[in-house]
Design a protein around this motif. Structure first.
Motif, PDB file in Angstrom:
ATOM      1  N   VAL A   1       0.843  -1.209   0.000  1.00  0.00           N
ATOM      2  CA  VAL A   1       0.000   0.000   0.000  1.00  0.00           C
ATOM      3  C   VAL A   1       0.875   1.255   0.000  1.00  0.00           C
ATOM      4  CG1 VAL A   1      -1.625   1.343   1.399  1.00  0.00           C
ATOM      5  CG2 VAL A   1      -2.017  -1.082   1.027  1.00  0.00           C
ATOM      6  N   ALA A   2       1.916   1.251   0.824  1.00  0.00           N
ATOM      7  CA  ALA A   2       2.822   2.405   0.866  1.00  0.00           C
ATOM      8  C   ALA A   2       3.501   2.610  -0.476  1.00  0.00           C
ATOM      9  CB  ALA A   2       3.860   2.220   1.976  1.00  0.00           C
ATOM     10  N   LEU A   3       3.920   1.520  -1.110  1.00  0.00           N
ATOM     11  CA  LEU A   3       4.545   1.634  -2.430  1.00  0.00           C
ATOM     12  C   LEU A   3       3.554   2.121  -3.476  1.00  0.00           C
ATOM     13  CD1 LEU A   3       6.973  -1.396  -2.671  1.00  0.00           C
ATOM     14  CD2 LEU A   3       7.548   1.018  -2.780  1.00  0.00           C
ATOM     15  N   LYS A   4       2.320   1.648  -3.402  1.00  0.00           N
ATOM     16  CA  LYS A   4       1.314   2.099  -4.366  1.00  0.00           C
ATOM     17  C   LYS A   4       1.088   3.604  -4.267  1.00  0.00           C
ATOM     18  CE  LYS A   4      -1.444  -1.984  -5.353  1.00  0.00           C
ATOM     19  NZ  LYS A   4      -2.805  -2.513  -5.430  1.00  0.00           N
ATOM     20  N   ILE A   5       1.080   4.124  -3.046  1.00  0.00           N
ATOM     21  CA  ILE A   5       0.904   5.567  -2.858  1.00  0.00           C
ATOM     22  C   ILE A   5       2.084   6.320  -3.466  1.00  0.00           C
ATOM     23  CG2 ILE A   5       0.815   7.404  -1.123  1.00  0.00           C
ATOM     24  CD1 ILE A   5      -0.764   5.370   0.641  1.00  0.00           C
ATOM     25  N   ALA A   6       3.293   5.843  -3.184  1.00  0.00           N
ATOM     26  CA  ALA A   6       4.494   6.488  -3.739  1.00  0.00           C
ATOM     27  C   ALA A   6       4.515   6.374  -5.262  1.00  0.00           C
ATOM     28  CB  ALA A   6       5.751   5.859  -3.141  1.00  0.00           C
ATOM     29  N   ILE A   7       4.105   5.227  -5.778  1.00  0.00           N
ATOM     30  CA  ILE A   7       4.072   5.018  -7.231  1.00  0.00           C
ATOM     31  C   ILE A   7       3.050   5.938  -7.878  1.00  0.00           C
ATOM     32  CG2 ILE A   7       3.352   3.342  -8.992  1.00  0.00           C
ATOM     33  CD1 ILE A   7       4.805   1.205  -7.224  1.00  0.00           C
ATOM     34  N   ASN A   8       1.878   6.084  -7.273  1.00  0.00           N
ATOM     35  CA  ASN A   8       0.848   6.967  -7.821  1.00  0.00           C
ATOM     36  C   ASN A   8       1.335   8.414  -7.876  1.00  0.00           C
ATOM     37  OD1 ASN A   8      -1.781   7.347  -8.897  1.00  0.00           O
ATOM     38  ND2 ASN A   8      -2.382   8.262  -6.957  1.00  0.00           N
ATOM     39  N   THR A   9       2.007   8.847  -6.814  1.00  0.00           N
ATOM     40  CA  THR A   9       2.542  10.211  -6.776  1.00  0.00           C
ATOM     41  C   THR A   9       3.596  10.406  -7.855  1.00  0.00           C
ATOM     42  OG1 THR A   9       2.115  10.324  -4.405  1.00  0.00           O
ATOM     43  CG2 THR A   9       3.692  11.904  -5.300  1.00  0.00           C
ATOM     44  N   LYS A  10       4.500   9.442  -7.983  1.00  0.00           N
ATOM     45  CA  LYS A  10       5.564   9.526  -8.998  1.00  0.00           C
ATOM     46  C   LYS A  10       4.965   9.487 -10.402  1.00  0.00           C
ATOM     47  CE  LYS A  10       9.815   9.393 -10.531  1.00  0.00           C
ATOM     48  NZ  LYS A  10      10.635  10.587 -10.514  1.00  0.00           N
ATOM     49  N   CYS A  11       3.950   8.664 -10.594  1.00  0.00           N
ATOM     50  CA  CYS A  11       3.294   8.576 -11.894  1.00  0.00           C
ATOM     51  C   CYS A  11       2.693   9.919 -12.294  1.00  0.00           C
ATOM     52  CB  CYS A  11       2.205   7.504 -11.857  1.00  0.00           C
ATOM     53  SG  CYS A  11       1.208   7.430 -13.358  1.00  0.00           S
ATOM     54  N   THR A  12       2.010  10.560 -11.362  1.00  0.00           N
ATOM     55  CA  THR A  12       1.393  11.861 -11.638  1.00  0.00           C
ATOM     56  C   THR A  12       2.453  12.876 -12.049  1.00  0.00           C
ATOM     57  OG1 THR A  12      -0.361  11.383 -10.056  1.00  0.00           O
ATOM     58  CG2 THR A  12      -0.043  13.681 -10.651  1.00  0.00           C
ATOM     59  N   THR A  13       3.553  12.892 -11.324  1.00  0.00           N
ATOM     60  CA  THR A  13       4.650  13.816 -11.648  1.00  0.00           C
ATOM     61  C   THR A  13       5.238  13.514 -13.020  1.00  0.00           C
ATOM     62  OG1 THR A  13       5.184  14.021  -9.309  1.00  0.00           O
ATOM     63  CG2 THR A  13       6.892  14.687 -10.861  1.00  0.00           C
ATOM     64  N   GLU A  14       5.528  12.237 -13.269  1.00  0.00           N
ATOM     65  CA  GLU A  14       6.115  11.834 -14.552  1.00  0.00           C
ATOM     66  C   GLU A  14       5.173  12.146 -15.710  1.00  0.00           C
ATOM     67  OE1 GLU A  14       9.221  10.536 -15.353  1.00  0.00           O
ATOM     68  OE2 GLU A  14       9.676  11.063 -13.280  1.00  0.00           O
ATOM     69  N   LEU A  15       3.909  11.841 -15.522  1.00  0.00           N
ATOM     70  CA  LEU A  15       2.928  12.075 -16.578  1.00  0.00           C
ATOM     71  C   LEU A  15       2.825  13.561 -16.906  1.00  0.00           C
ATOM     72  CD1 LEU A  15       1.039  10.337 -18.260  1.00  0.00           C
ATOM     73  CD2 LEU A  15      -0.737  10.731 -16.573  1.00  0.00           C
ATOM     74  N   ASN A  16       2.787  14.403 -15.888  1.00  0.00           N
ATOM     75  CA  ASN A  16       2.699  15.841 -16.120  1.00  0.00           C
ATOM     76  C   ASN A  16       3.957  16.426 -16.757  1.00  0.00           C
ATOM     77  OD1 ASN A  16       0.055  16.220 -15.214  1.00  0.00           O
ATOM     78  ND2 ASN A  16       0.729  16.318 -13.099  1.00  0.00           N
TER      79      ASN A  16
ATOM     80  N   THR B   1     -10.495  20.116 -17.510  1.00  0.00           N
ATOM     81  CA  THR B   1      -9.802  19.697 -16.283  1.00  0.00           C
ATOM     82  C   THR B   1     -10.337  18.357 -15.798  1.00  0.00           C
ATOM     83  OG1 THR B   1      -9.466  22.014 -15.694  1.00  0.00           O
ATOM     84  CG2 THR B   1      -9.199  20.404 -13.941  1.00  0.00           C
ATOM     85  N   ASP B   2     -11.650  18.164 -15.867  1.00  0.00           N
ATOM     86  CA  ASP B   2     -12.242  16.896 -15.435  1.00  0.00           C
ATOM     87  C   ASP B   2     -11.780  15.734 -16.310  1.00  0.00           C
ATOM     88  OD1 ASP B   2     -13.595  18.029 -13.334  1.00  0.00           O
ATOM     89  OD2 ASP B   2     -15.498  18.237 -14.418  1.00  0.00           O
ATOM     90  N   GLN B   3     -11.759  15.951 -17.622  1.00  0.00           N
ATOM     91  CA  GLN B   3     -11.305  14.899 -18.529  1.00  0.00           C
ATOM     92  C   GLN B   3      -9.846  14.540 -18.253  1.00  0.00           C
ATOM     93  OE1 GLN B   3     -12.182  16.942 -22.196  1.00  0.00           O
ATOM     94  NE2 GLN B   3     -13.921  15.581 -22.641  1.00  0.00           N
ATOM     95  N   LYS B   4      -9.022  15.556 -18.097  1.00  0.00           N
ATOM     96  CA  LYS B   4      -7.603  15.343 -17.831  1.00  0.00           C
ATOM     97  C   LYS B   4      -7.416  14.574 -16.518  1.00  0.00           C
ATOM     98  CE  LYS B   4      -3.279  17.860 -17.180  1.00  0.00           C
ATOM     99  NZ  LYS B   4      -2.612  19.156 -17.145  1.00  0.00           N
ATOM    100  N   THR B   5      -8.152  14.964 -15.482  1.00  0.00           N
ATOM    101  CA  THR B   5      -8.059  14.306 -14.187  1.00  0.00           C
ATOM    102  C   THR B   5      -8.512  12.848 -14.278  1.00  0.00           C
ATOM    103  OG1 THR B   5      -8.427  16.408 -13.065  1.00  0.00           O
ATOM    104  CG2 THR B   5      -8.809  14.413 -11.775  1.00  0.00           C
ATOM    105  N   ASN B   6      -9.587  12.589 -15.016  1.00  0.00           N
ATOM    106  CA  ASN B   6     -10.090  11.219 -15.178  1.00  0.00           C
ATOM    107  C   ASN B   6      -9.090  10.330 -15.901  1.00  0.00           C
ATOM    108  OD1 ASN B   6     -12.462  11.807 -13.842  1.00  0.00           O
ATOM    109  ND2 ASN B   6     -13.630  12.174 -15.712  1.00  0.00           N
ATOM    110  N   VAL B   7      -8.525  10.814 -16.994  1.00  0.00           N
ATOM    111  CA  VAL B   7      -7.561  10.023 -17.758  1.00  0.00           C
ATOM    112  C   VAL B   7      -6.298   9.807 -16.930  1.00  0.00           C
ATOM    113  CG1 VAL B   7      -6.115   9.962 -19.829  1.00  0.00           C
ATOM    114  CG2 VAL B   7      -8.478  10.756 -19.990  1.00  0.00           C
ATOM    115  N   GLN B   8      -5.854  10.854 -16.261  1.00  0.00           N
ATOM    116  CA  GLN B   8      -4.665  10.745 -15.409  1.00  0.00           C
ATOM    117  C   GLN B   8      -4.906   9.737 -14.284  1.00  0.00           C
ATOM    118  OE1 GLN B   8      -3.466  14.486 -13.746  1.00  0.00           O
ATOM    119  NE2 GLN B   8      -1.540  13.683 -12.994  1.00  0.00           N
TER     120      GLN B   8
END
Length: 126
Positions: A39-54, A68-75
């Motif tokens: 669970v801790a890794l998933k949280i860290a991975i999700n945060t890193k993914c968001t940064t990398e994707l942006n 903004t809603d579409q972007k948030t949903n796809v992200q």
């Protein structure tokens, strides 16, 4: 000497997790520990993914015309996929190392995200 301790610490952590004896039993304690680590890794991975994707130029271009809603949903769909698939490429030794060493944790998370983000973007585009 410090290097020896740094190398043995993750191994000791893994081995002591196997030797835990409490009222829950060894398999339940190990499973709970593993679930918390995941669970801790998933949280860290999700945060890193968001940064990398942006930071991806292709993402910036692809989302220019999205609301903004579409972007948030796809992200959320992409990073949710990465959060689910990335832990599969992380070993138990990596989890133990990540628990003890913040710089190793960052490297492990970054590698896991890199291995899975392209596949998840391709899935989301379909």
């Amino acid at each position: 000497m410090k290097k020896l301790v740094a190398m043995l610490a993750p191994l000791c952590l893994v081995l002591t997790a196997c030797a835990t004896t409490d009222s829950m039993g060894t398999s339940a304690a190990g499973t709970t520990t593993q679930q918390l680590g995941t669970v801790a890794l998933k949280i860290a991975i999700n945060t890193k993914c968001t940064t990398e994707l942006n930071n991806l130029p292709a993402w910036k271009t692809a989302t220019k015309l999205m609301t903004t809603d579409q972007k948030t949903n796809v992200q959320g769909e992409i990073c949710g996929c990465v959060s689910d698939k990335a832990p599969q490429s992380i070993t138990a030794v990596d989890i133990a190392t990540a628990a003890l060493d913040p710089s190793a944790r960052a490297t492990i998370v970054a590698n896991a995200v890199t291995k899975t983000i392209n596949a998840c973007v391709a899935e989301a585009v379909r």
